[in-house]
Design a protein around this motif. Structure first.
Motif, short mmCIF file in Angstrom:
data_model
loop_
_atom_site.label_atom_id
_atom_site.label_comp_id
_atom_site.label_asym_id
_atom_site.label_seq_id
_atom_site.Cartn_x
_atom_site.Cartn_y
_atom_site.Cartn_z
N ASP A 51 0.81 -1.22 0.00
CA ASP A 51 0.00 0.00 0.00
C ASP A 51 0.84 1.26 0.00
N ILE A 52 1.99 1.22 0.63
CA ILE A 52 2.92 2.35 0.68
C ILE A 52 4.31 1.81 0.39
N ILE A 53 5.07 2.50 -0.46
CA ILE A 53 6.44 2.09 -0.76
C ILE A 53 7.40 3.18 -0.30
N ILE A 54 8.27 2.84 0.63
CA ILE A 54 9.33 3.72 1.09
C ILE A 54 10.65 3.14 0.57
N ALA A 55 11.51 3.97 0.01
CA ALA A 55 12.74 3.47 -0.59
C ALA A 55 13.97 4.08 0.06
N ALA A 56 14.99 3.24 0.25
CA ALA A 56 16.30 3.73 0.65
C ALA A 56 16.95 4.38 -0.56
N GLU A 57 17.89 5.28 -0.33
CA GLU A 57 18.56 5.97 -1.44
C GLU A 57 19.24 4.99 -2.39
N ARG A 58 19.70 3.87 -1.87
CA ARG A 58 20.40 2.89 -2.70
C ARG A 58 19.47 1.96 -3.48
N ALA A 59 18.18 2.05 -3.22
CA ALA A 59 17.22 1.15 -3.87
C ALA A 59 17.22 1.33 -5.38
N LYS A 60 16.99 0.24 -6.08
CA LYS A 60 16.88 0.24 -7.54
C LYS A 60 15.64 -0.55 -7.93
N PHE A 61 14.94 -0.04 -8.92
CA PHE A 61 13.71 -0.68 -9.38
C PHE A 61 13.83 -1.03 -10.87
N GLY A 62 13.20 -2.12 -11.28
CA GLY A 62 13.27 -2.46 -12.69
C GLY A 62 12.44 -3.68 -13.05
N THR A 63 12.17 -3.79 -14.34
CA THR A 63 11.50 -4.97 -14.90
C THR A 63 12.42 -5.53 -15.98
N PRO A 64 13.46 -6.25 -15.59
CA PRO A 64 14.49 -6.69 -16.55
C PRO A 64 14.13 -7.94 -17.35
N GLU A 65 12.89 -8.43 -17.23
CA GLU A 65 12.52 -9.68 -17.87
C GLU A 65 12.79 -9.68 -19.39
N ILE A 66 12.62 -8.52 -20.03
CA ILE A 66 12.78 -8.45 -21.49
C ILE A 66 14.19 -8.85 -21.91
N LYS A 67 15.15 -8.69 -21.01
CA LYS A 67 16.54 -9.01 -21.32
C LYS A 67 16.78 -10.51 -21.44
N ILE A 68 15.88 -11.30 -20.89
CA ILE A 68 16.03 -12.75 -21.01
C ILE A 68 14.85 -13.35 -21.78
N GLY A 69 14.30 -12.54 -22.69
CA GLY A 69 13.24 -13.04 -23.57
C GLY A 69 11.91 -13.24 -22.89
N SER A 70 11.58 -12.39 -21.95
CA SER A 70 10.32 -12.52 -21.22
C SER A 70 9.75 -11.13 -20.98
N PHE A 71 8.70 -11.05 -20.19
CA PHE A 71 8.14 -9.77 -19.76
C PHE A 71 7.39 -10.02 -18.45
N PRO A 72 7.08 -8.98 -17.69
CA PRO A 72 6.44 -9.18 -16.38
C PRO A 72 5.11 -9.91 -16.51
#
Length: 266
Positions: free
Chosen positions: A126-147
């Motif tokens: 419901d709420i997303i709090i992130a640390a400064e070092r956090a990284k977000f991504g949907t890298p599935e396309i790089k291995i021939g897929s998608f979310p």
């Protein structure tokens, strides 16, 4: 529940503790695999959430990861071994759906990588709090897929179609700062302050009525599921239903009597 970390029985992939009154902290505990979301980890997470849902004293849950990642996605080795069965596994899908339907407020405290299924797990919170070092991504396309666990539907609703397409079609990594600017997270804090800030918000939520906060959560989530007219009608029906709770009337009485309400969760 004690103030010390409690291992869920026979489970090492999710740990739990009660850092403050009314708050349950859950940690994904597979740091050697960057907390990859194996079927067993998801099952243990669901069991922890089911217990939290039945425990009246729990008003809010914080979910975070152990080590360098919140969760770095699905278990790729399992996908390679079982193929489509690793995704279409009926039990896995049912577990994911039950996590999605958790009734109480849940805060994702993103301590590091939230990639693929890890990002999709964030999107169930419901709420997303992130640390400064956090990284977000949907890298599935790089291995021939998608979310396939919700990102293609939920991400555009938060960041817009164009940026969601850019993330999904390129597999790009997004910084915490960019994620906040795009509306993916509500706050970015210094790494060492992440759990403290999440606990601050969770404790504030936990002081409210545990009978009423699930209504508020359902009403807000309806904005992402219904057209406006239907959403307003749903909000109205929930408001009427909430009047049948003792806490709703206690809140009104407390306001009139100029005192703090004494909620019982009923």
């Amino acid at each position: 529940m004690s103030q010390k970390t409690n291992k869920i029985e026979d489970a090492k992939l999710v740990t739990s503790e009660t850092p403050a009154k009314g708050v349950l902290l859950l940690k994904l505990n597979r740091p050697d695999k960057l907390n990859a979301l194996s079927k067993e980890l998801l099952s243990q997470l669901l069991e922890a959430l089911k217990t939290a849902e039945k425990t009246k004293s729990v008003g809010c849950v914080i979910l975070t990861g152990e080590g360098r990642a919140f969760a770095a996605g699905a278990d790729i080795s399992d996908m390679l071994e079982r193929g489509v069965a690793s995704y279409a596994d009926a039990e896995r899908l049912k577990t994911w759906e039950r996590i999605q339907n958790f009734k109480k407020p849940i805060i994702a405290a993103v301590n590091g990588f939230a990639l693929g299924g890890g990002l999709e797990l964030c999107l169930l919170c419901d709420i997303i709090i992130a640390a400064e070092r956090a990284k977000f991504g949907t890298p599935e396309i790089k291995i021939g897929s998608f979310p396939g666990d919700g990102a293609t539907q939920r991400l555009p609703r938060l960041v817009g179609k164009s940026f969601a397409m850019q993330m999904i079609l390129t597999g790009m990594m997004v910084t915490a700062e960019t994620a906040e600017r795009k509306g993916l997270v509500s706050e970015v804090v210094a790494d060492k302050q992440l759990l403290g800030r999440a606990l601050e918000i969770a404790s504030d939520i936990a002081t409210k009525s545990v009978a009423i906060t699930p209504y508020a959560k359902r009403a807000v989530n309806a904005a992402f599921e219904f057209p406006l007219r239907e959403g307003l009608a749903f909000e109205h029906s929930l408001t009427v239903e909430a009047f049948s709770t003792q806490d709703r009337m206690e809140g009104l009485r407390a306001f009139v009597e100029k005192r703090d309400p004494k909620f019982t969760g009923k």
